[in-house]
Design an enzyme around this catalytic site. Structure first.
Site, PDB file in Angstrom:
ATOM      1  N   ARG A   6      12.995 -12.258  13.320  1.00  0.00           N
ATOM      2  CA  ARG A   6      12.431 -11.342  14.315  1.00  0.00           C
ATOM      3  C   ARG A   6      11.049 -11.835  14.723  1.00  0.00           C
ATOM      4  O   ARG A   6      10.331 -12.425  13.924  1.00  0.00           O
ATOM      5  CB  ARG A   6      12.290  -9.930  13.730  1.00  0.00           C
ATOM      6  CG  ARG A   6      13.601  -9.202  13.530  1.00  0.00           C
ATOM      7  CD  ARG A   6      13.338  -7.747  13.243  1.00  0.00           C
ATOM      8  NE  ARG A   6      12.000  -7.542  12.675  1.00  0.00           N
ATOM      9  CZ  ARG A   6      11.493  -6.375  12.351  1.00  0.00           C
ATOM     10  NH1 ARG A   6      12.180  -5.297  12.528  1.00  0.00           N
ATOM     11  NH2 ARG A   6      10.291  -6.277  11.838  1.00  0.00           N
ATOM     12  N   ARG A  11      -9.051   4.035   9.454  1.00  0.00           N
ATOM     13  CA  ARG A  11      -8.940   2.614   9.789  1.00  0.00           C
ATOM     14  C   ARG A  11     -10.263   2.047  10.312  1.00  0.00           C
ATOM     15  O   ARG A  11     -10.407   0.842  10.437  1.00  0.00           O
ATOM     16  CB  ARG A  11      -7.888   2.393  10.878  1.00  0.00           C
ATOM     17  CG  ARG A  11      -6.463   2.546  10.385  1.00  0.00           C
ATOM     18  CD  ARG A  11      -5.493   2.154  11.491  1.00  0.00           C
ATOM     19  NE  ARG A  11      -4.128   2.489  11.145  1.00  0.00           N
ATOM     20  CZ  ARG A  11      -3.355   1.750  10.347  1.00  0.00           C
ATOM     21  NH1 ARG A  11      -3.820   0.625   9.839  1.00  0.00           N
ATOM     22  NH2 ARG A  11      -2.140   2.126  10.074  1.00  0.00           N
ATOM     23  N   ARG A  44      10.801 -13.536   6.395  1.00  0.00           N
ATOM     24  CA  ARG A  44      12.059 -12.790   6.461  1.00  0.00           C
ATOM     25  C   ARG A  44      13.027 -13.388   7.482  1.00  0.00           C
ATOM     26  O   ARG A  44      12.662 -13.664   8.618  1.00  0.00           O
ATOM     27  CB  ARG A  44      11.766 -11.343   6.837  1.00  0.00           C
ATOM     28  CG  ARG A  44      12.644 -10.355   6.128  1.00  0.00           C
ATOM     29  CD  ARG A  44      11.936  -9.042   6.005  1.00  0.00           C
ATOM     30  NE  ARG A  44      11.849  -8.449   7.337  1.00  0.00           N
ATOM     31  CZ  ARG A  44      12.440  -7.302   7.661  1.00  0.00           C
ATOM     32  NH1 ARG A  44      13.127  -6.639   6.778  1.00  0.00           N
ATOM     33  NH2 ARG A  44      12.320  -6.822   8.876  1.00  0.00           N
ATOM     34  N   ARG A  55      -1.495  -9.877  13.690  1.00  0.00           N
ATOM     35  CA  ARG A  55      -1.469  -8.469  13.321  1.00  0.00           C
ATOM     36  C   ARG A  55      -2.447  -8.212  12.170  1.00  0.00           C
ATOM     37  O   ARG A  55      -3.164  -7.227  12.149  1.00  0.00           O
ATOM     38  CB  ARG A  55      -0.048  -8.094  12.885  1.00  0.00           C
ATOM     39  CG  ARG A  55       0.159  -6.609  12.748  1.00  0.00           C
ATOM     40  CD  ARG A  55       1.620  -6.282  12.590  1.00  0.00           C
ATOM     41  NE  ARG A  55       2.076  -6.583  11.261  1.00  0.00           N
ATOM     42  CZ  ARG A  55       3.313  -7.008  10.958  1.00  0.00           C
ATOM     43  NH1 ARG A  55       4.187  -7.200  11.888  1.00  0.00           N
ATOM     44  NH2 ARG A  55       3.649  -7.246   9.720  1.00  0.00           N
ATOM     45  N   LYS A 102       0.813  -1.212   0.000  1.00  0.00           N
ATOM     46  CA  LYS A 102       0.000   0.000   0.000  1.00  0.00           C
ATOM     47  C   LYS A 102       0.851   1.269   0.000  1.00  0.00           C
ATOM     48  O   LYS A 102       0.605   2.194  -0.775  1.00  0.00           O
ATOM     49  CB  LYS A 102      -0.903  -0.035   1.239  1.00  0.00           C
ATOM     50  CG  LYS A 102      -2.026   0.933   1.251  1.00  0.00           C
ATOM     51  CD  LYS A 102      -3.104   0.491   2.226  1.00  0.00           C
ATOM     52  CE  LYS A 102      -2.603   0.272   3.636  1.00  0.00           C
ATOM     53  NZ  LYS A 102      -2.428   1.530   4.395  1.00  0.00           N
TER      54      LYS A 102
END
Ligand SMILES: [Zn+2]
Length: 222
Positions: free
Chosen positions: A160, A88, A127, A171, A13
């Site tokens: 991470r 949001r 990642r 999330r 985005k």
């Protein structure tokens, strides 16, 4: 023209917002950046925003909108803006509508970049970092030659917490644009869905085409 760009994390985005702003000569207004900047410059609104951020609280909608409106006064926003990261929620969408109506600059379109949960988790969760030399790998787009090992220095790669699939899924659940807000824009005839599970250029092309259609519709109405 004022545009709203919506989409869950991992749909590119921010990148798209930047490209579109450049192509159309409008301002890219990303709420997160805007807050950090306001705090840094120590403006009156920035001080208020900073107080919430320091406490780890959400910045209230009214204050966010005041900051957005202030940002819209700057010369680069004279031809319009693309909003990235706001609204949001349904309430925020209503508040933004009202603020834009007062300025007589209603949003021309709410562009929603879509992607399936699996696709987003795949993009955001693969990642791996090398703690020794800082190299970054990605399971899908740039895998290390040997799994779990740095190509450069052979150190063991780490992940991470934020990049772990469960954390990403969680999330995603919280950051997905709520149906109530999407319905709000759908009822206004402003919601356009763009398939985000493709390469960046294809998504940009579709976004620009959708904006052109929306602009033509707006001209017809006025
Ligand atoms: Zn390394």
């Amino acid at each position: 023209m004022h545009l709203i760009l919506l989409g869950p994390p991992g749909t590119g985005k921010g990148t798209q917002a930047k490209v579109i702003a450049e192509r159309l000569g409008i301002a890219h207004i990303a709420t997160g950046d805007l807050f950090r900047e306001a705090v840094k410059h120590g403006t009156e609104l920035g001080k208020q925003v900073g107080a919430y951020m320091e406490r780890g609280d959400l910045v209230p909608d009214e204050l966010t909108i005041a900051t957005l409106l202030e940002r819209m006064q700057r010369p680069d926003a004279a031809g319009g803006a693309i909003f990235d990261g706001f609204p949001r929620t349904f309430q925020q969408a209503q508040a933004l509508d009202e603020a834009l109506a007062v300025r007589n600059t209603p949003a021309g379109a709410a562009l929603l970049i879509t992607a399936s949960d699996d696709e987003i988790v795949r993009r955001l969760s693969g990642r791996w970092l090398c703690p020794a030399c800082g190299a970054i790998f990605h399971e899908a787009s740039q895998p290390p030659k040997k799994q779990g090992e740095c190509d450069n220095c052979g150190s063991e790669l780490t992940q991470r917490e934020d990049d772990k699939p469960d954390v990403v899924r969680n999330r995603l659940e919280r950051q997905r644009p709520p149906d109530e807000m999407l319905e709000h824009y759908r009822q206004q005839g402003k919601l356009v869905e763009i398939d985000g599970a493709r390469d960046v250029d294809a998504v940009t092309r579709d976004l620009l085409a959708a904006i052109e259609t929306a602009a033509a519709d707006t001209d017809k109405r006025t």
